[in-house]
Scaffold this active site. Structure first.
Site, PDB file in Angstrom:
ATOM      1  N   CYS A 198     -17.256   1.568 -20.668  1.00 58.18           N
ATOM      2  CA  CYS A 198     -18.510   1.376 -19.938  1.00 58.18           C
ATOM      3  C   CYS A 198     -19.242   0.113 -20.383  1.00 58.18           C
ATOM      4  O   CYS A 198     -19.966  -0.491 -19.589  1.00 58.18           O
ATOM      5  CB  CYS A 198     -19.408   2.597 -20.104  1.00 58.18           C
ATOM      6  SG  CYS A 198     -18.605   4.116 -19.568  1.00 58.18           S
TER       7      CYS A 198
ATOM      8  N   CYS B 128     -18.299  -2.584 -18.088  1.00 61.08           N
ATOM      9  CA  CYS B 128     -18.256  -2.252 -16.654  1.00 61.08           C
ATOM     10  C   CYS B 128     -19.464  -2.811 -15.895  1.00 61.08           C
ATOM     11  O   CYS B 128     -20.613  -2.593 -16.286  1.00 61.08           O
ATOM     12  CB  CYS B 128     -18.214  -0.729 -16.501  1.00 61.08           C
ATOM     13  SG  CYS B 128     -18.232  -0.207 -14.779  1.00 61.08           S
TER      14      CYS B 128
ATOM     15  N   CYS C 154     -24.719   3.518 -13.321  1.00 65.08           N
ATOM     16  CA  CYS C 154     -23.779   4.645 -13.336  1.00 65.08           C
ATOM     17  C   CYS C 154     -24.425   5.859 -13.998  1.00 65.08           C
ATOM     18  O   CYS C 154     -24.775   5.825 -15.170  1.00 65.08           O
ATOM     19  CB  CYS C 154     -22.501   4.247 -14.072  1.00 65.08           C
ATOM     20  SG  CYS C 154     -21.333   5.601 -14.206  1.00 65.08           S
TER      21      CYS C 154
ATOM     22  N   CYS D 266     -12.400   2.105 -15.931  1.00 68.83           N
ATOM     23  CA  CYS D 266     -12.818   3.499 -15.743  1.00 68.83           C
ATOM     24  C   CYS D 266     -11.563   4.364 -15.649  1.00 68.83           C
ATOM     25  O   CYS D 266     -11.193   4.857 -14.595  1.00 68.83           O
ATOM     26  CB  CYS D 266     -13.660   3.603 -14.460  1.00 68.83           C
ATOM     27  SG  CYS D 266     -14.632   5.116 -14.391  1.00 68.83           S
TER      28      CYS D 266
ATOM     29  N   GLU E 213       0.830  -1.211   0.000  1.00 69.03           N
ATOM     30  CA  GLU E 213       0.000   0.000   0.000  1.00 69.03           C
ATOM     31  C   GLU E 213       0.865   1.262   0.000  1.00 69.03           C
ATOM     32  O   GLU E 213       0.552   2.222  -0.685  1.00 69.03           O
ATOM     33  CB  GLU E 213      -0.920   0.009   1.239  1.00 69.03           C
ATOM     34  CG  GLU E 213      -2.080  -0.965   1.148  1.00 69.03           C
ATOM     35  CD  GLU E 213      -3.028  -0.654  -0.007  1.00 69.03           C
ATOM     36  OE1 GLU E 213      -3.271   0.531  -0.278  1.00 69.03           O
ATOM     37  OE2 GLU E 213      -3.508  -1.605  -0.647  1.00 69.03           O
TER      38      GLU E 213
HETATM   39  S1  SF4 Z   1     -20.024   2.810 -16.338  1.00 68.55           S
HETATM   40 FE1  SF4 Z   1     -19.436   4.463 -14.973  1.00 68.55          FE
HETATM   41  S2  SF4 Z   1     -18.027   3.523 -13.525  1.00 68.55           S
HETATM   42 FE2  SF4 Z   1     -18.213   2.113 -15.250  1.00 68.55          FE
HETATM   43  S3  SF4 Z   1     -16.513   2.652 -16.651  1.00 68.55           S
HETATM   44 FE3  SF4 Z   1     -18.312   3.830 -17.292  1.00 68.55          FE
HETATM   45  S4  SF4 Z   1     -18.121   5.778 -16.227  1.00 68.55           S
HETATM   46 FE4  SF4 Z   1     -16.781   4.335 -15.174  1.00 68.55          FE
END
Ligand code: SF4
Length: 335
Positions: A205, A208, A214, A198, A51
């Protein structure tokens, strides 16, 4: 009351958010960076070390050049406590942000080599901020609290479609989204999402697991608002090379940035000095532009602080990047 129902009430999550938890959890199981060595251990020292190293340095650099050699040299926090600060700084050489090494050393000595188990106690130790304390407590001891590193921040700004937010608001958002039933996986998954999907300049997205909920996914790059770029100041200085019987004058830096490292004396431009070369070194907050001068005598103010070392001895001392470059000039001019 079922565990899910309880967590819904305690953390203000809706049923919608719970399916999001499941989506992120299964994404992490399939796509997470499980092979990172600090994820294959719950040794608190190894977790803590990773970390701290990762605070300002990329995963790849830490993995390829620093993590394993450091652990080989200092296998336990107790061995860190028993070493001198100079030995620590030498092992840290090249990683930069040397206050991390000095704080690691202080923490090792304060704790006697045994880290406390809670984020609250960890946060009281030198160099361990709130997010790092929670990361160590979560990854080594299973404490269920969210973290807030740079990657997680970016995701939160986008997920909640916020251009700006205070620290307090960001922590609230992190708590709001957090899955307390899988704290380890949640925190690791958020870091992996930020590092892989992201991204600051691109967002994938379509891949994601948070995309369904989101709010910022229509225009991720709008979130957060870009920071105003500050011009990096250039710090000009004169670096003095003074030789006596094949040995060179060095002193221990007392600057906050390079404290404890050995360096060539810095001064105003000396008259009647041979210019050996120039060194430019980029740091996060400034650029150092130094003229290297070969001087016959040193100003009196250095008389009580300098010590003389051979080139071989200098190889074993902890020195910053700029002074290593100066050393190359010195060696070059000797040949
Ligand atoms: S959906 Fe939202 S959290 Fe996911 S990559 Fe796209 S902007 Fe980022």
């Amino acid at each position: 009351m079922s565990a899910d129902k309880k967590s819904t009430m305690d953390y203000g999550l809706s049923t919608r958010d719970l399916s999001l938890n499941e989506a992120l959890h299964s994404w992490y199981l399939k796509n997470g960076r499980h092979d990172l060595p600090w994820r294959k251990t719950n040794d608190p020292y190894q977790v803590y070390l990773s970390e701290i190293m990762l605070q300002q340095t990329q995963v790849r650099t830490v993995l390829e050049r620093f993590y394993f050699p450091f652990l080989e040299r200092f296998p336990t926090l107790k061995s860190v406590a028993e070493a001198s600060e100079e030995e620590l700084l030498k092992a840290w050489e090249g990683l930069g942000y040397y206050s991390r090494a000095r704080n690691l050393h202080k923490t090792a000595r304060i704790t006697g080599g045994v880290l406390p188990k809670t984020a609250e106690e960890l946060e009281r130790l030198p160099g361990i901020g709130r997010s790092t304390a929670r990361a160590i407590a979560c990854f080594a001891f299973g404490e269920a609290q969210p973290i807030l590193d740079a990657n997680v921040r970016r995701i939160l700004f986008r997920f909640f479609r916020r251009r700006r937010a205070t620290e307090k608001e960001l922590w609230r958002m992190a708590e709001r989204l957090f899955d307390p039933t899988h704290p380890y996986e949640w925190n690791q998954a958020m870091m992996d999402l930020g590092a892989g999907l992201c991204l600051p300049k691109a967002s994938h997205c379509d891949l994601c697991p948070l995309a369904r909920e989101c709010r910022g996914r229509e225009a991720p790059q709008r979130y957060p608002a870009p920071k105003k770029k500050k011009e990096k100041p250039i710090r000009k200085c004169t670096i003095l090379v003074h030789e006596r019987a094949g040995r060179f004058a060095l002193l221990r830096s007392e600057e906050r940035f390079h404290g404890g490292l050995w360096q060539f004396p810095r001064s105003e431009r000396a008259s009647h000095a041979e210019v050996l070369g120039r060194v430019v070194q980029h740091y996060s907050h400034f650029t150092l532009d130094g003229e290297i001068l070969n001087v016959d005598t040193l100003p009196d103010l250095f008389a009580s602080t300098v010590r003389y070392f051979s080139v071989e001895e200098m190889e074993k001392l902890p020195m910053g990047g700029a002074d290593r470059k100066v050393l190359q000039w010195v060696v070059g001019s000797e040949e």
